[in-house]
Design a protein around this motif. Structure first.
Motif, PDB file in Angstrom:
ATOM      1  N   ALA A 153       0.838  -1.199   0.000  1.00  0.00           N
ATOM      2  CA  ALA A 153       0.000   0.000   0.000  1.00  0.00           C
ATOM      3  C   ALA A 153       0.878   1.256   0.000  1.00  0.00           C
ATOM      4  CB  ALA A 153      -0.920  -0.001   1.222  1.00  0.00           C
ATOM      5  N   GLY A 154       0.570   2.162  -0.896  1.00  0.00           N
ATOM      6  CA  GLY A 154       1.316   3.412  -0.980  1.00  0.00           C
ATOM      7  C   GLY A 154       2.491   3.394  -1.925  1.00  0.00           C
ATOM      8  N   SER A 155       2.936   2.206  -2.361  1.00  0.00           N
ATOM      9  CA  SER A 155       4.079   2.122  -3.269  1.00  0.00           C
ATOM     10  C   SER A 155       3.654   2.527  -4.682  1.00  0.00           C
ATOM     11  CB  SER A 155       4.641   0.703  -3.289  1.00  0.00           C
ATOM     12  OG  SER A 155       5.637   0.579  -4.279  1.00  0.00           O
ATOM     13  N   ASN A 156       4.535   3.247  -5.371  1.00  0.00           N
ATOM     14  CA  ASN A 156       4.209   3.666  -6.740  1.00  0.00           C
ATOM     15  C   ASN A 156       4.552   2.594  -7.771  1.00  0.00           C
ATOM     16  OD1 ASN A 156       7.000   3.874  -6.613  1.00  0.00           O
ATOM     17  ND2 ASN A 156       7.071   5.666  -7.953  1.00  0.00           N
ATOM     18  N   LYS A 157       5.002   1.429  -7.298  1.00  0.00           N
ATOM     19  CA  LYS A 157       5.337   0.336  -8.186  1.00  0.00           C
ATOM     20  C   LYS A 157       4.555  -0.912  -7.803  1.00  0.00           C
ATOM     21  CE  LYS A 157      10.029   2.012  -9.110  1.00  0.00           C
ATOM     22  NZ  LYS A 157      11.468   1.696  -9.060  1.00  0.00           N
ATOM     23  N   ALA A 158       4.161  -1.699  -8.813  1.00  0.00           N
ATOM     24  CA  ALA A 158       3.471  -2.965  -8.583  1.00  0.00           C
ATOM     25  C   ALA A 158       4.176  -4.054  -9.368  1.00  0.00           C
ATOM     26  CB  ALA A 158       2.005  -2.869  -8.996  1.00  0.00           C
ATOM     27  N   ASP A 159       4.339  -5.206  -8.757  1.00  0.00           N
ATOM     28  CA  ASP A 159       4.947  -6.356  -9.421  1.00  0.00           C
ATOM     29  C   ASP A 159       3.862  -7.371  -9.779  1.00  0.00           C
ATOM     30  OD1 ASP A 159       7.380  -5.181  -9.073  1.00  0.00           O
ATOM     31  OD2 ASP A 159       8.081  -6.540  -7.510  1.00  0.00           O
ATOM     32  N   ILE A 160       3.977  -7.915 -10.976  1.00  0.00           N
ATOM     33  CA  ILE A 160       3.062  -8.958 -11.442  1.00  0.00           C
ATOM     34  C   ILE A 160       3.902 -10.174 -11.798  1.00  0.00           C
ATOM     35  CG2 ILE A 160       1.293  -9.589 -13.115  1.00  0.00           C
ATOM     36  CD1 ILE A 160       0.451  -7.230 -11.445  1.00  0.00           C
ATOM     37  N   LYS A 161       3.558 -11.316 -11.217  1.00  0.00           N
ATOM     38  CA  LYS A 161       4.293 -12.553 -11.499  1.00  0.00           C
ATOM     39  C   LYS A 161       3.377 -13.526 -12.238  1.00  0.00           C
ATOM     40  CE  LYS A 161       7.840 -12.356  -7.911  1.00  0.00           C
ATOM     41  NZ  LYS A 161       8.930 -12.323  -8.902  1.00  0.00           N
ATOM     42  N   TYR A 162       3.833 -13.936 -13.417  1.00  0.00           N
ATOM     43  CA  TYR A 162       3.064 -14.876 -14.238  1.00  0.00           C
ATOM     44  C   TYR A 162       3.220 -16.296 -13.719  1.00  0.00           C
ATOM     45  CZ  TYR A 162       1.904 -11.674 -18.107  1.00  0.00           C
ATOM     46  OH  TYR A 162       1.379 -10.671 -18.876  1.00  0.00           O
ATOM     47  N   ARG A 163       2.179 -17.090 -13.965  1.00  0.00           N
ATOM     48  CA  ARG A 163       2.193 -18.522 -13.661  1.00  0.00           C
ATOM     49  C   ARG A 163       1.080 -19.188 -14.454  1.00  0.00           C
ATOM     50  NH1 ARG A 163      -2.320 -19.144 -10.703  1.00  0.00           N
ATOM     51  NH2 ARG A 163      -3.003 -17.403  -9.375  1.00  0.00           N
ATOM     52  N   GLU A 164       1.134 -20.503 -14.526  1.00  0.00           N
ATOM     53  CA  GLU A 164       0.043 -21.237 -15.149  1.00  0.00           C
ATOM     54  C   GLU A 164      -1.174 -21.213 -14.230  1.00  0.00           C
ATOM     55  OE1 GLU A 164      -0.122 -22.458 -18.189  1.00  0.00           O
ATOM     56  OE2 GLU A 164       1.912 -21.767 -18.600  1.00  0.00           O
ATOM     57  N   CYS A 165      -2.340 -21.156 -14.812  1.00  0.00           N
ATOM     58  CA  CYS A 165      -3.577 -21.129 -14.018  1.00  0.00           C
ATOM     59  C   CYS A 165      -3.793 -22.467 -13.303  1.00  0.00           C
ATOM     60  CB  CYS A 165      -4.768 -20.845 -14.918  1.00  0.00           C
ATOM     61  SG  CYS A 165      -4.744 -19.206 -15.704  1.00  0.00           S
ATOM     62  N   LYS A 166      -4.378 -22.390 -12.124  1.00  0.00           N
ATOM     63  CA  LYS A 166      -4.708 -23.597 -11.382  1.00  0.00           C
ATOM     64  C   LYS A 166      -5.919 -24.272 -12.042  1.00  0.00           C
ATOM     65  CE  LYS A 166      -3.095 -21.430  -7.132  1.00  0.00           C
ATOM     66  NZ  LYS A 166      -3.485 -20.904  -5.786  1.00  0.00           N
ATOM     67  N   GLU A 167      -6.059 -25.531 -11.786  1.00  0.00           N
ATOM     68  CA  GLU A 167      -7.104 -26.308 -12.453  1.00  0.00           C
ATOM     69  C   GLU A 167      -8.487 -25.729 -12.232  1.00  0.00           C
ATOM     70  OE1 GLU A 167      -8.789 -30.921 -12.657  1.00  0.00           O
ATOM     71  OE2 GLU A 167      -6.984 -30.439 -11.513  1.00  0.00           O
ATOM     72  N   ASP A 168      -8.769 -25.250 -11.014  1.00  0.00           N
ATOM     73  CA  ASP A 168     -10.103 -24.764 -10.693  1.00  0.00           C
ATOM     74  C   ASP A 168     -10.151 -23.246 -10.591  1.00  0.00           C
ATOM     75  OD1 ASP A 168      -8.547 -24.545  -8.461  1.00  0.00           O
ATOM     76  OD2 ASP A 168     -10.003 -25.420  -7.063  1.00  0.00           O
ATOM     77  N   GLU A 169      -9.177 -22.542 -11.152  1.00  0.00           N
ATOM     78  CA  GLU A 169      -9.087 -21.091 -11.009  1.00  0.00           C
ATOM     79  C   GLU A 169     -10.073 -20.383 -11.941  1.00  0.00           C
ATOM     80  OE1 GLU A 169      -5.642 -17.658 -10.518  1.00  0.00           O
ATOM     81  OE2 GLU A 169      -5.120 -19.733 -11.010  1.00  0.00           O
ATOM     82  N   ILE A 170     -10.780 -19.418 -11.385  1.00  0.00           N
ATOM     83  CA  ILE A 170     -11.723 -18.600 -12.145  1.00  0.00           C
ATOM     84  C   ILE A 170     -11.222 -17.159 -12.135  1.00  0.00           C
ATOM     85  CG2 ILE A 170     -14.097 -17.793 -12.325  1.00  0.00           C
ATOM     86  CD1 ILE A 170     -13.733 -20.782 -12.831  1.00  0.00           C
TER      87      ILE A 170
END
Length: 482
Positions: free
Chosen positions: A463-480
């Motif tokens: 919270a408050g940081s001007n940067k955001a990190d996004i980490k890719y991965r394969e979707c889980k079997e039941d992920e919506i």
């Protein structure tokens, strides 16, 4: 490979039928259709090779080549251009052309002159089109330009290159993604007749010309046997259809007379659109990006860059990983009700509301129609209208840089394009994302072998940081993703 006589093969077939067992085999036995009738086998039983980790295989029965057996040396390009336009279009082609590696020619109408000489070593070698007035006189064609473009297919094909499997025709204002093209073509048997291409995005363009044609500017691809058959029939076909005044439709018509129809590919983009293309590129369909045409007819795709710089900038990301180019990945930060939508190598969006993938996969209509279109539908895909609602309008970021990390990941960085300036989404608790100025996306440094499903991701943001990190991965079997 072992050989069996017909009686032994029939015995094997009956044994499989009686036992009803599915066997995992490491040795492939090729059965002759006449030796092992389908009636003697369970209809649901199939023998397929297991997929390996270093090559892409296909379960389609028409696949004859693995990915490893198809490479850039098997492609021959024919790029149609003009001496006048090449002055400002050469940068588009040079952004993706690989000198001394890519095979093919630029077909010019007249010899280059002035500042085009000496000819750039970073450009494709050029050839001058055949004597068009003579060809017009011979075929009685109504349009010399159409004749030149269609006849150019034969002119490129007749340049004998060893090992050519696919002929790719395109225009000089297009950008091609060679690695993705190779990966797509590796799934098909080049010894059969194939005609690949893309339809227009503008529905009326398809109506005016044909829904069954490959729009040539974006590139259409012919397997070698089809290119050979088309070249052999070229002059005869130009005489048969001397009344047609559209090159792509003429090509389609000639190919149809050979008995072949278009196989559309979603990653081939004619870009029959105008204006700001960012909404379209930020929600690319789940298919490998193969081409972008009409770079002259749309705004530069990156802010503060011209068209030439934009092309090179996009290819900078593509040089690290073409398989993810423009592929849309969506994830949520539920504590703040934020949704992140990443178009890899191009843009990133933050929405101040949890938005489902089913909605975000529809491009924002930042662009305009190619021509006058009195009423919907205008496009060959679903769209969503731009919104000034702070709960629906995204914060927009564009690709800045790419690098490989020590942890064998690819880091792409996206920076804010401009302040959104329309307030916060009060519906979800006034968690403004206005202060976020940079997004870092970490993706595996491994090409995606299969894209039957999109990737998923996780958001790392304090919270408050001007940067955001996004980490890719394969979707889980039941992920919506909603």
């Amino acid at each position: 490979m072992s050989k069996f006589d017909n009686s032994n093969v029939l015995s094997i077939c009956k044994t499989v039928l009686i036992c009803g067992l599915v066997l995992y085999v490491t040795t492939i036995i090729v059965f002759n259709d006449s030796s092992c009738p389908s009636s003697d086998l369970l209809s649901s039983l199939k023998f397929t090779t297991l997929p390996s980790y270093d090559s892409q295989t296909s379960t389609s029965s028409n696949v004859a080549q693995s990915k490893s057996s198809t490479n850039i040396s098997h492609l021959l390009f024919g790029l149609l251009g003009s001496q006048k336009a090449w002055h400002h279009r050469k940068s588009y082609i040079e952004s993706w052309w690989r000198p001394n590696v890519t095979k093919g020619y630029l077909l010019l109408d007249v010899p280059p002159q002035g500042d085009l000489l000496p000819w750039s070593l970073n450009s494709p070698p050029y050839k001058i089109s055949d004597d068009v007035p003579k060809l017009v006189d011979e075929t009685k064609h109504v349009d010399a330009t159409v004749l030149r473009l269609v006849h150019g297919i034969m002119e490129v094909f007749r340049e004998e290159y060893e090992g050519v499997r696919w002929l790719v025709m395109g225009d000089d204002d297009s950008i091609f993604f060679l690695d993705n093209m190779i990966d797509i073509l590796a799934q098909y048997d080049h010894t059969k007749y194939y005609y690949f291409g893309g339809q227009s995005e503008f529905i009326l363009s398809n109506y005016w010309y044909s829904f069954k044609q490959g729009f040539g500017g974006a590139g259409f691809i012919l397997s070698y046997p089809l290119a050979k058959a088309l070249a052999r029939d070229m002059m005869s076909c130009l005489k048969r259809y001397a009344h047609l005044n559209a090159a792509d439709k003429t090509t389609m018509t000639c190919i149809a007379d050979i008995g072949v129809n278009l196989s559309p590919l979603l990653g081939v983009h004619q870009i029959d659109l105008r204006g700001d293309l960012s909404g379209f590129l930020s929600s690319h369909p789940k298919s490998l990006l193969m081409s972008l045409h009409h770079f002259d007819m749309v705004d530069p795709i990156f802010p503060s860059m011209d068209r030439a710089q934009s092309g090179y900038h996009l290819l900078n990301a593509a040089n690290y990983d073409q398989s993810r180019m423009l592929q849309q990945t969506i994830c949520h930060k539920r504590s703040t009700s934020w949704t992140f939508s990443i178009s890899w190598g191009y843009s990133a969006h933050i929405y101040e509301k949890i938005m489902p993938r089913s909605w975000l996969q529809n491009p924002i209509e930042t662009f305009k129609t190619w021509g006058k279109s009195p009423k919907p539908p205008h496009y060959m895909f679903d769209t969503r209208r731009p919104s000034w609602d702070p709960c629906e309008a995204p914060h927009v970021f564009f690709f800045k840089s790419v690098e490989r990390t020590p942890r064998n990941e690819i880091l792409t960085t996206y920076v804010r394009a401009w302040p959104r300036g329309i307030g916060n989404c009060s519906f979800t608790g006034n968690h403004s994302a206005e202060y976020v100025s940079e997004i870092h996306v970490y993706s595996p440094a491994i090409k995606r072998i299969e894209i039957d499903r999109c990737e998923c991701c996780d958001v790392i943001h304090e919270a408050g940081s001007n940067k955001a990190d996004i980490k890719y991965r394969e979707c889980k079997e039941d992920e919506i993703i909603a």
